[in-house]
Write a protein that holds these residues in place. Structure first.
Motif, PDB file in Angstrom:
ATOM      1  N   SER A   5       0.871  -1.172   0.000  1.00 19.27           N
ATOM      2  CA  SER A   5       0.000   0.000   0.000  1.00 19.27           C
ATOM      3  C   SER A   5       0.903   1.216   0.000  1.00 19.27           C
ATOM      4  CB  SER A   5      -0.902  -0.009   1.244  1.00 19.27           C
ATOM      5  OG  SER A   5      -1.630   1.197   1.328  1.00 19.27           O
ATOM      6  N   MET A   6       0.896   1.994  -1.092  1.00 18.84           N
ATOM      7  CA  MET A   6       1.866   3.096  -1.181  1.00 18.84           C
ATOM      8  C   MET A   6       1.213   4.392  -1.641  1.00 18.84           C
ATOM      9  SD  MET A   6       4.093   2.232  -4.561  1.00 18.84           S
ATOM     10  CE  MET A   6       3.360   1.943  -6.162  1.00 18.84           C
ATOM     11  N   THR A   7       2.014   5.442  -1.649  1.00 20.76           N
ATOM     12  CA  THR A   7       1.589   6.813  -1.999  1.00 20.76           C
ATOM     13  C   THR A   7       0.312   7.197  -1.252  1.00 20.76           C
ATOM     14  OG1 THR A   7       0.412   6.067  -3.996  1.00 20.76           O
ATOM     15  CG2 THR A   7       2.680   6.775  -4.265  1.00 20.76           C
ATOM     16  N   ASN A   8       0.333   6.919   0.023  1.00 22.94           N
ATOM     17  CA  ASN A   8      -0.832   7.241   0.864  1.00 22.94           C
ATOM     18  C   ASN A   8      -0.760   8.636   1.474  1.00 22.94           C
ATOM     19  OD1 ASN A   8      -2.355   4.773   0.744  1.00 22.94           O
ATOM     20  ND2 ASN A   8      -0.695   3.820   1.896  1.00 22.94           N
ATOM     21  N   TRP A   9       0.344   9.312   1.272  1.00 24.03           N
ATOM     22  CA  TRP A   9       0.495  10.612   1.912  1.00 24.03           C
ATOM     23  C   TRP A   9      -0.591  11.576   1.416  1.00 24.03           C
ATOM     24  CZ3 TRP A   9       1.361  15.684   0.494  1.00 24.03           C
ATOM     25  CH2 TRP A   9       1.692  16.548   1.549  1.00 24.03           C
ATOM     26  N   GLY A  10      -1.141  12.335   2.331  1.00 21.86           N
ATOM     27  CA  GLY A  10      -2.152  13.325   1.961  1.00 21.86           C
ATOM     28  C   GLY A  10      -3.505  12.730   1.664  1.00 21.86           C
ATOM     29  N   SER A  11      -3.674  11.468   1.956  1.00 23.93           N
ATOM     30  CA  SER A  11      -4.974  10.841   1.741  1.00 23.93           C
ATOM     31  C   SER A  11      -5.549  10.403   3.088  1.00 23.93           C
ATOM     32  CB  SER A  11      -4.833   9.611   0.822  1.00 23.93           C
ATOM     33  OG  SER A  11      -4.233   8.551   1.536  1.00 23.93           O
ATOM     34  N   ALA A  12      -6.786   9.974   3.044  1.00 19.00           N
ATOM     35  CA  ALA A  12      -7.416   9.506   4.282  1.00 19.00           C
ATOM     36  C   ALA A  12      -6.732   8.242   4.799  1.00 19.00           C
ATOM     37  CB  ALA A  12      -8.893   9.239   4.044  1.00 19.00           C
ATOM     38  N   ASN A  13      -5.992   7.555   3.916  1.00 19.67           N
ATOM     39  CA  ASN A  13      -5.307   6.319   4.311  1.00 19.67           C
ATOM     40  C   ASN A  13      -3.879   6.553   4.792  1.00 19.67           C
ATOM     41  OD1 ASN A  13      -7.521   4.764   3.556  1.00 19.67           O
ATOM     42  ND2 ASN A  13      -6.826   4.666   1.428  1.00 19.67           N
ATOM     43  N   ALA A  14      -3.479   7.795   4.889  1.00 12.70           N
ATOM     44  CA  ALA A  14      -2.090   8.083   5.240  1.00 12.70           C
ATOM     45  C   ALA A  14      -1.733   7.493   6.603  1.00 12.70           C
ATOM     46  CB  ALA A  14      -1.864   9.585   5.250  1.00 12.70           C
ATOM     47  N   VAL A  15      -0.517   6.970   6.675  1.00 15.83           N
ATOM     48  CA  VAL A  15      -0.016   6.490   7.968  1.00 15.83           C
ATOM     49  C   VAL A  15       0.388   7.722   8.771  1.00 15.83           C
ATOM     50  CG1 VAL A  15       1.656   4.998   9.110  1.00 15.83           C
ATOM     51  CG2 VAL A  15       0.925   4.479   6.774  1.00 15.83           C
ATOM     52  N   PRO A  16      -0.113   7.885   9.979  1.00 17.20           N
ATOM     53  CA  PRO A  16       0.271   9.057  10.776  1.00 17.20           C
ATOM     54  C   PRO A  16       1.780   9.109  10.966  1.00 17.20           C
ATOM     55  CG  PRO A  16      -1.529   7.854  11.810  1.00 17.20           C
ATOM     56  CD  PRO A  16      -1.037   6.996  10.693  1.00 17.20           C
ATOM     57  N   ASP A  17       2.287  10.319  11.131  1.00 21.70           N
ATOM     58  CA  ASP A  17       3.728  10.461  11.306  1.00 21.70           C
ATOM     59  C   ASP A  17       4.115  10.116  12.741  1.00 21.70           C
ATOM     60  OD1 ASP A  17       6.366  10.977  11.230  1.00 21.70           O
ATOM     61  OD2 ASP A  17       6.203  13.114  10.792  1.00 21.70           O
ATOM     62  N   TYR A  18       4.346   8.820  12.943  1.00 21.76           N
ATOM     63  CA  TYR A  18       4.710   8.336  14.273  1.00 21.76           C
ATOM     64  C   TYR A  18       6.135   8.706  14.648  1.00 21.76           C
ATOM     65  CZ  TYR A  18       0.670   5.262  13.715  1.00 21.76           C
ATOM     66  OH  TYR A  18      -0.587   4.775  13.528  1.00 21.76           O
ATOM     67  N   THR A  19       6.875   9.228  13.685  1.00 19.72           N
ATOM     68  CA  THR A  19       8.316   9.390  13.912  1.00 19.72           C
ATOM     69  C   THR A  19       8.708  10.826  14.191  1.00 19.72           C
ATOM     70  OG1 THR A  19       8.721   9.730  11.570  1.00 19.72           O
ATOM     71  CG2 THR A  19       8.775   7.463  12.367  1.00 19.72           C
ATOM     72  N   SER A  20       7.732  11.677  14.345  1.00 16.23           N
ATOM     73  CA  SER A  20       8.034  13.080  14.604  1.00 16.23           C
ATOM     74  C   SER A  20       8.384  13.240  16.077  1.00 16.23           C
ATOM     75  CB  SER A  20       6.822  13.929  14.227  1.00 16.23           C
ATOM     76  OG  SER A  20       7.128  15.280  14.330  1.00 16.23           O
ATOM     77  N   GLN A  21       9.667  13.051  16.376  1.00 23.16           N
ATOM     78  CA  GLN A  21      10.107  13.019  17.777  1.00 23.16           C
ATOM     79  C   GLN A  21       9.832  14.337  18.483  1.00 23.16           C
ATOM     80  OE1 GLN A  21      10.527   9.386  17.582  1.00 23.16           O
ATOM     81  NE2 GLN A  21      11.255  10.234  19.502  1.00 23.16           N
TER      82      GLN A  21
END
Lengths: 204, 478
Positions: B226-242
């Protein structure tokens, strides 16, 4: 009609009425319970507040999705211009790239020769000191910032920078200010590896 | 005037009796019809009320579950504080209903219903990160009351062997530069080698906000990507924003646990190498602080560590100080074994042979992070928590040597996993989560590279403020 007939008639009528009542009760054996309080009657202010919060949450979700869609469109539009933008930068920095390659060409060929004749086909790269990257970047001059938007991620009219796609980082060194050594892979020159390209890569 | 009652004639008596019987029959018939109509009407009303009550109760459970999820992942306060302090959805803790270690919360839901209320209850264990909950809701419509009950499980919501949160680019190359731009690149494969990304049971191979570029010969099912999900409702949240509320882990929590006795913090690479080179298995959380000035950064070599790095628990490379970027790397040629699996029966391509060494079984229970207290500065680790196997902050651990890691691999930075030697195995059983792209390569000969999804390693992942976790229904009753 004799009186006893009338009595029997009324008794039967009463019996029917009782039977009717019993049948009616049998259908609804559950005792009547008080209906739950209607919020608007119980506490109109609280109900209005909840309604308001509910509407606000819905609106926020809608706005978030709308924002995501706009961001995506903003970036997609810029992505269509990435190649020409980076080709322009290549024209500017091609001379520096060519100089880098030619300056180290003899060293590279010597190391490649050693790699071909080594036991495992690999030798450490002395050009970068075995680190895999150089101490400079020919595109950003070591600042790590995108040369097109100067690190802002935006160009004119607040459009997304086509070179870095909004990250503000130099695409050639990924913002580190140290470009990858074009002669090796992670500080190792392999006999199987391709030589550095004559044209500066676009990293598309 | 005198009225004289004349005795009825015989035939008149008979008429009265017939009239009486006919009247009875007619009255009975009318009564029966009336009863039938009334009962049918009552049943119809009851049926309508029943259906409405069921629907309201179901909706109440859904709303209460949504409240629970919001409270569970809200970082402002603790979980239970969130439940009782909502502006418009505050719950009341029912102290009388508490069992020994159970908490019961209740609220009356009135919206989005019209002229209807639903009473919802949430029952959870007394914990900052409960792993299960029961939500029930009762609705009364007319004289019908219905209750719906749902048992919920809180677990990590994203299921894939590789999870990449970076927006990436539109580049389709399988080179390192494309990966460093935030995409996932799977590049191989050498002669006689395997390069596999396996979604396993119930997972995808790769879930990415950017692109996923796979070279020919690699075993990555396109249906598992599952790719190019950025900016969509399916986007993986940015869990890495420390440092933000959305980051998956607070590294300082792990460092605190190590310093509290559940492991060790090594302040430079040399100290860590000295501890690891004996071949001993380091238990608990091993933290290695790295500075750009550390002259021994590149010393995690097979020559220095012939037995490799052996960890039972968690290994955290803490890139400290300034000068680090996502691609500022050090290369590791030594074997990295963290919760290592027995790979003697490994058959590449046959997922049933993908063994795991997770969860670790500690020989020294004092090194188990659940046995140290880091509260109140950080939440304590608790029984059942899934701890990550390998963590590193902004910087890059470039793994070229043998790898046998079971558990979650996480970094907000960039990952390179390159099988650089022939007849070598790089094996990760769990999940790899990163913030700046990943380059997964095997161009060597007769080598095996596998990343296989294992839900068991992250089901109860001990994330900061339960970030990334979602509620899943395990049981629903009406």
């Amino acid at each position: 009609m004799k009186p006893r007939h009338l009595i029997i008639f009324f008794v039967l009528l009463l019996g029917c009425a009782l039977w009717f009542r019993s049948q009616t009760k049998a259908v609804t054996p559950v005792a009547e319970e008080p209906a739950a309080p209607i919020p608007s009657q119980a506490n109109p202010a609280a109900a209005a507040q909840q309604q308001s919060a509910f509407d606000a949450a819905n609106q926020a979700r809608s706005q978030q999705l709308n924002h995501l869609e706009q961001e995506r469109a903003w970036r997609t539009k810029a992505a269509q211009l990435t190649q020409p933008a980076r080709e322009q930068l290549r024209m500017v920095h091609q001379a520096a790239w060519a100089a880098l390659i030619s300056t180290n060409q003899q060293t590279y060929l010597k190391l490649l020769h050693e790699a071909v004749h080594s036991k495992n086909g690999k030798v450490p790269c002395t050009i970068c000191g075995g680190k895999g990257d150089l101490d400079f970047c020919i595109v950003c001059g070591g600042t790590g910032k995108c040369p097109t938007c100067h690190g802002t991620g935006k160009v004119a009219h607040d459009d997304c920078c086509p070179t870095c796609l909004g990250t503000g980082k130099c695409y050639f060194c990924n913002g580190s200010g140290k470009m990858a050594c074009p002669f090796c892979d992670d500080g190792i020159i392999s006999a199987k590896a391709q030589p550095p390209p004559e044209a500066m890569p676009l990293n598309l | 005037m005198k009225i004289t009652l004349t005795p009825a004639k015989r035939w008149e008596n008979g008429s009265a009796a017939i009239f009486l019987y006919l009247t009875i029959i007619v009255v009975w018939a009318i009564a029966a019809v009336a009863v039938y109509i009334t009962s049918t009407s009552k049943m119809a009303t009851s049926r309508v009320n029943l259906t409405a009550a069921v629907n309201y109760a179901d909706a109440g459970v859904v709303i209460a579950a949504a409240d629970l999820r919001t409270a569970y992942t809200n970082t402002a306060q603790t979980f239970t504080q969130n439940l009782v302090s909502g502006t418009n959805n505050a719950y009341t803790q029912l102290t009388n209903a508490n069992a020994s270690n159970m908490l019961v919360f209740q609220r009356t839901i009135s919206l989005p219903f019209t002229n209807q209320t639903v009473t919802a209850q949430i029952i959870i264990t007394n914990s900052t990160a409960p792993q299960t909950a029961q939500v029930s809701a009762s609705a009364t419509v007319g004289n019908v009351t219905q209750t719906a009950v749902a048992n919920l499980e809180m677990k990590f919501g994203q299921g894939a062997a590789i999870i990449s949160v970076n927006a990436g680019t539109t580049g389709t190359g399988t080179d390192k530069a494309t990966a460093q731009a935030g995409n996932v690149v799977v590049n191989g494969v050498g002669s006689g080698s395997y390069l596999i990304v396996d979604g396993g049971a119930g997972g995808l191979a790769v879930m990415a906000n950017g692109r996923v570029n796979v070279s020919a010969g690699s075993s990555v099912s396109s249906s598992g990507v599952s790719m190019t999900n950025w900016g969509s409702a399916n986007a993986v949240p940015d869990y890495t924003s420390q440092g933000t509320a959305n980051s998956l882990f607070d590294f300082n929590r792990f460092i605190a646990a190590a310093n509290a006795g559940a492991g060790h913090e090594y302040t430079n690479m040399t100290d860590f190498i000295n501890a690891a080179k004996t071949g001993a298995v380091l238990e608990g959380i091993s933290v290695v602080d790295l500075h750009t000035t550390d002259k021994d950064l590149g010393d995690l070599t097979a020559a220095n560590l012939p037995n490799g790095v052996n960890i039972r628990g968690t290994l955290l490379f803490n890139f400290a100080g300034s000068g680090w970027t996502p691609t500022t790397k050090f290369v590791v040629n030594a074997a990295i074994n963290i919760n290592a699996a027995n790979l003697s029966h490994l058959v590449p391509g046959t997922s049933s042979t993908y063994a795991t060494g997770y969860p670790p079984t500690y020989t020294d229970s004092t090194k188990n992070p659940i046995n140290v207290s880091i509260s109140p500065t950080y939440p304590n680790f608790q029984q059942g928590d899934d701890l990550p196997a390998l963590l590193y902050s902004i910087g890059e651990v470039d793994m070229h040597g043998p790898v046998n890691v079971c558990g979650v691999v996480y970094t907000p930075s960039y990952i390179e996993l390159e099988n650089k030697a022939n007849n070598q195995t790089q094996y990760i059983r769990g999940v790899v989560i990163m913030g700046n792209g990943m380059y997964f390569e095997n161009t060597s000969s007769d080598s095996t590279s596998i990343i296989s999804y294992d839900q068991g390693t992250l089901k109860n992942l001990t994330t900061s403020n339960n970030v990334g976790k979602s509620l899943f229904v395990t049981y629903w009753q009406q």
